[in-house]
Write a protein that holds these residues in place. Sequence first.
Motif, PDB file in Angstrom:
ATOM      1  N   ILE A   1      47.822  23.345  29.312  1.00 18.43           N
ATOM      2  CA  ILE A   1      47.496  24.648  29.897  1.00 18.43           C
ATOM      3  C   ILE A   1      46.260  25.242  29.227  1.00 18.43           C
ATOM      4  CG2 ILE A   1      48.309  27.032  30.103  1.00 18.43           C
ATOM      5  CD1 ILE A   1      51.125  25.900  30.506  1.00 18.43           C
ATOM      6  N   ASP A   2      46.183  25.156  27.910  1.00 15.80           N
ATOM      7  CA  ASP A   2      45.015  25.695  27.198  1.00 15.80           C
ATOM      8  C   ASP A   2      43.729  24.959  27.592  1.00 15.80           C
ATOM      9  OD1 ASP A   2      46.737  27.424  25.926  1.00 15.80           O
ATOM     10  OD2 ASP A   2      46.970  26.152  24.144  1.00 15.80           O
ATOM     11  N   SER A   3      43.806  23.630  27.637  1.00 15.46           N
ATOM     12  CA  SER A   3      42.608  22.862  27.996  1.00 15.46           C
ATOM     13  C   SER A   3      42.229  23.064  29.460  1.00 15.46           C
ATOM     14  CB  SER A   3      42.841  21.383  27.711  1.00 15.46           C
ATOM     15  OG  SER A   3      43.913  20.882  28.486  1.00 15.46           O
ATOM     16  N   LEU A   4      43.220  23.155  30.352  1.00 13.84           N
ATOM     17  CA  LEU A   4      42.923  23.360  31.770  1.00 13.84           C
ATOM     18  C   LEU A   4      42.340  24.745  32.023  1.00 13.84           C
ATOM     19  CD1 LEU A   4      46.030  21.649  33.401  1.00 13.84           C
ATOM     20  CD2 LEU A   4      43.668  20.891  33.568  1.00 13.84           C
ATOM     21  N   GLU A   5      42.800  25.736  31.299  1.00 15.98           N
ATOM     22  CA  GLU A   5      42.209  27.068  31.463  1.00 15.98           C
ATOM     23  C   GLU A   5      40.741  27.075  31.060  1.00 15.98           C
ATOM     24  OE1 GLU A   5      44.707  29.638  29.231  1.00 15.98           O
ATOM     25  OE2 GLU A   5      46.093  30.024  30.905  1.00 15.98           O
ATOM     26  N   ARG A   6      40.413  26.388  29.967  1.00 21.39           N
ATOM     27  CA  ARG A   6      38.999  26.285  29.579  1.00 21.39           C
ATOM     28  C   ARG A   6      38.205  25.505  30.619  1.00 21.39           C
ATOM     29  NH1 ARG A   6      41.349  25.411  24.366  1.00 21.39           N
ATOM     30  NH2 ARG A   6      41.125  23.155  24.671  1.00 21.39           N
ATOM     31  N   THR A   7      38.811  24.445  31.161  1.00 24.59           N
ATOM     32  CA  THR A   7      38.115  23.657  32.181  1.00 24.59           C
ATOM     33  C   THR A   7      37.858  24.477  33.434  1.00 24.59           C
ATOM     34  OG1 THR A   7      39.169  21.639  31.348  1.00 24.59           O
ATOM     35  CG2 THR A   7      38.242  21.564  33.570  1.00 24.59           C
ATOM     36  N   VAL A   8      38.862  25.256  33.852  1.00 19.57           N
ATOM     37  CA  VAL A   8      38.698  26.085  35.054  1.00 19.57           C
ATOM     38  C   VAL A   8      37.621  27.137  34.840  1.00 19.57           C
ATOM     39  CG1 VAL A   8      39.859  27.799  36.495  1.00 19.57           C
ATOM     40  CG2 VAL A   8      41.035  25.686  35.909  1.00 19.57           C
ATOM     41  N   ASN A   9      37.625  27.781  33.692  1.00 22.67           N
ATOM     42  CA  ASN A   9      36.600  28.800  33.415  1.00 22.67           C
ATOM     43  C   ASN A   9      35.205  28.185  33.361  1.00 22.67           C
ATOM     44  OD1 ASN A   9      38.582  30.786  33.232  1.00 22.67           O
ATOM     45  ND2 ASN A   9      38.865  30.485  31.039  1.00 22.67           N
ATOM     46  N   THR A  10      35.115  27.004  32.741  1.00 23.62           N
ATOM     47  CA  THR A  10      33.806  26.351  32.642  1.00 23.62           C
ATOM     48  C   THR A  10      33.303  25.910  34.010  1.00 23.62           C
ATOM     49  OG1 THR A  10      34.372  25.565  30.427  1.00 23.62           O
ATOM     50  CG2 THR A  10      32.547  24.469  31.554  1.00 23.62           C
ATOM     51  N   SER A  11      34.176  25.298  34.797  1.00 19.14           N
ATOM     52  CA  SER A  11      33.759  24.817  36.121  1.00 19.14           C
ATOM     53  C   SER A  11      33.433  25.977  37.051  1.00 19.14           C
ATOM     54  CB  SER A  11      34.857  23.949  36.729  1.00 19.14           C
ATOM     55  OG  SER A  11      36.057  24.691  36.884  1.00 19.14           O
ATOM     56  N   THR A  12      34.198  27.077  36.936  1.00 19.60           N
ATOM     57  CA  THR A  12      33.904  28.235  37.779  1.00 19.60           C
ATOM     58  C   THR A  12      32.555  28.844  37.425  1.00 19.60           C
ATOM     59  OG1 THR A  12      36.269  28.692  37.943  1.00 19.60           O
ATOM     60  CG2 THR A  12      34.764  30.464  38.537  1.00 19.60           C
ATOM     61  N   THR A  13      32.304  28.970  36.132  1.00 22.99           N
ATOM     62  CA  THR A  13      31.003  29.504  35.693  1.00 22.99           C
ATOM     63  C   THR A  13      29.867  28.580  36.106  1.00 22.99           C
ATOM     64  OG1 THR A  13      32.106  30.541  33.812  1.00 22.99           O
ATOM     65  CG2 THR A  13      29.708  30.318  33.707  1.00 22.99           C
ATOM     66  N   ARG A  14      30.092  27.278  35.939  1.00 26.73           N
ATOM     67  CA  ARG A  14      29.052  26.316  36.304  1.00 26.73           C
ATOM     68  C   ARG A  14      28.811  26.292  37.805  1.00 26.73           C
ATOM     69  NH1 ARG A  14      31.293  22.269  34.155  1.00 26.73           N
ATOM     70  NH2 ARG A  14      32.191  21.367  36.038  1.00 26.73           N
ATOM     71  N   SER A  15      29.812  26.672  38.587  1.00 29.16           N
ATOM     72  CA  SER A  15      29.679  26.627  40.038  1.00 29.16           C
ATOM     73  C   SER A  15      29.028  27.888  40.601  1.00 29.16           C
ATOM     74  CB  SER A  15      31.060  26.426  40.674  1.00 29.16           C
ATOM     75  OG  SER A  15      30.978  26.494  42.073  1.00 29.16           O
TER      76      SER A  15
END
Length: 500
Positions: A271-285
């Motif tokens: 959950i911690d790693s996926l939350e960082r991934t979602v935030n990073t991908s959303t920002t990158r998108s």
Amino acid sequence: MKTIHKFVLKAYLGPMILTFFIVMFVLLMNFMWRYIDELVGKGLSAGIILELISYALANMIPMGLPLAMLLAAIMTMGNLGENYELLAMKSAGMSLVEITKPLVILVSFIAVGSFFIGNNLVPYANKKMYSIIFDIRQQKQSLEFQDGLFFNGIDNMSIRVAHQEPDTHLLREVLIYDNRSVDGNMNTIVADSGYIRLSDDKRFLLVTLFNGETYQQTRNNQWFNKSALSHHIFDRQDMKIAMEGFAMGRSDANMFSNSQTKNVNELQRDIDSLERTVNTSTTRSYEPLLKEQLFVRDNQVLPLPDSLRIDKRGFRDIVIADSLTVLPLRDKERIWNQARSLAKNSRNMFSFDESASKEALNQLYRSKVEWHKKISLPVSIIIFFLIGAPLGAIIRKGGLGLPVVVSVIFFVIYYMISLTGEKFAKEGTWDAVYGMWLSTLILTPIAVYLTYKATNDSALLDTDWYVGRIKAIREKFLPGFGKLKHAIKPKRHGKRHDTE
């Protein structure tokens, strides 16, 4: 421990064990019906089937325990109430809470144990079960010849037999189409009889044919106008063909890792790693899409550096429209093509980043659902017991009749609410906390209400009590309706007399 507590505890253990095995048997039958088509015809050993069943039973424990606790509590307290044993305990000055005290302690230990079962045993069982089911699906069906039908379970081969002797397994009138040759040659074999079986390790197909003929059609790159046909007659022909897929292979269980095969600690890390991934991908998108594609020079949406800021006070919308109107046709086409190209690039970049973000979000939602599911299981067991114990004391009926009906009704309500909340939580419509704890929040007031009613000896499910209350209400309001009826009739007669 008091003697009365030992008596109540002994009265509860029997129905609890009985109902648990009954519920697990029903859930196991549901599992077998789901996978019966994949298990039949594969020649699976009894050890493989027993291993699959054991892992499936371990996976069903979180579903079977709450229903077993509910049904056992209703049966136990219903038996005590039906035999007037519960009434005798209350006459001795014991309250319902004091009577059920040893059961509450026992159910609390079971609830704590269910957490470790759901956190450690169930993920391991799921991992093993998924690997066995995958291996079974990859395995081909065993050799089973039916009279007059082609068997196509072997790659690039088709076998037909007219009849198979049930005792000796001798095949009559064998026809084999063999297309295994790499160069495209096709062999057709016709024999009066023979034996076809798999080797003991299921790695080879052993073929023994008697009194037959072989037709081989030789093909080349000009097979449509040049082909050769060879013919051979034999009295006996033995073949040993290498086979794949008939032996039961065992895959590594670690290959089938998902949210259902992890414990609470692993899910929390995911959950911690996926939350960082979602935030990073959303920002990158979204950020490059806004800054570099859509609003490059619009300071009303994004602030611009000083080098790009211009004074727009003297601008008018009509100026832009007029400037586009007076441009030559080639310049208009160039501007249009450039704008369309930028729009396509923006859409492609956004859709690619959106798919990666969406996949991470789906995994995040599922991980959160599994995390809360493991935590909510012990609480649901206690809630079901707190519903079943007072409900059994109220209905005062034992056995497997009315308690089963009431238990199934409550469990169906709980299951439907849980499935709805889980579905919304996995889709991201609801937060996982609301989706997975919704059923507990709904059933907790019911448990408190039933406990209050049972403690006060309420006749909640006594039909005679409801009939008496309805009769009392009728007798109370019936004289008033009679007086009102007599008061209305003279007025009606008087009006009719005046009219006449």
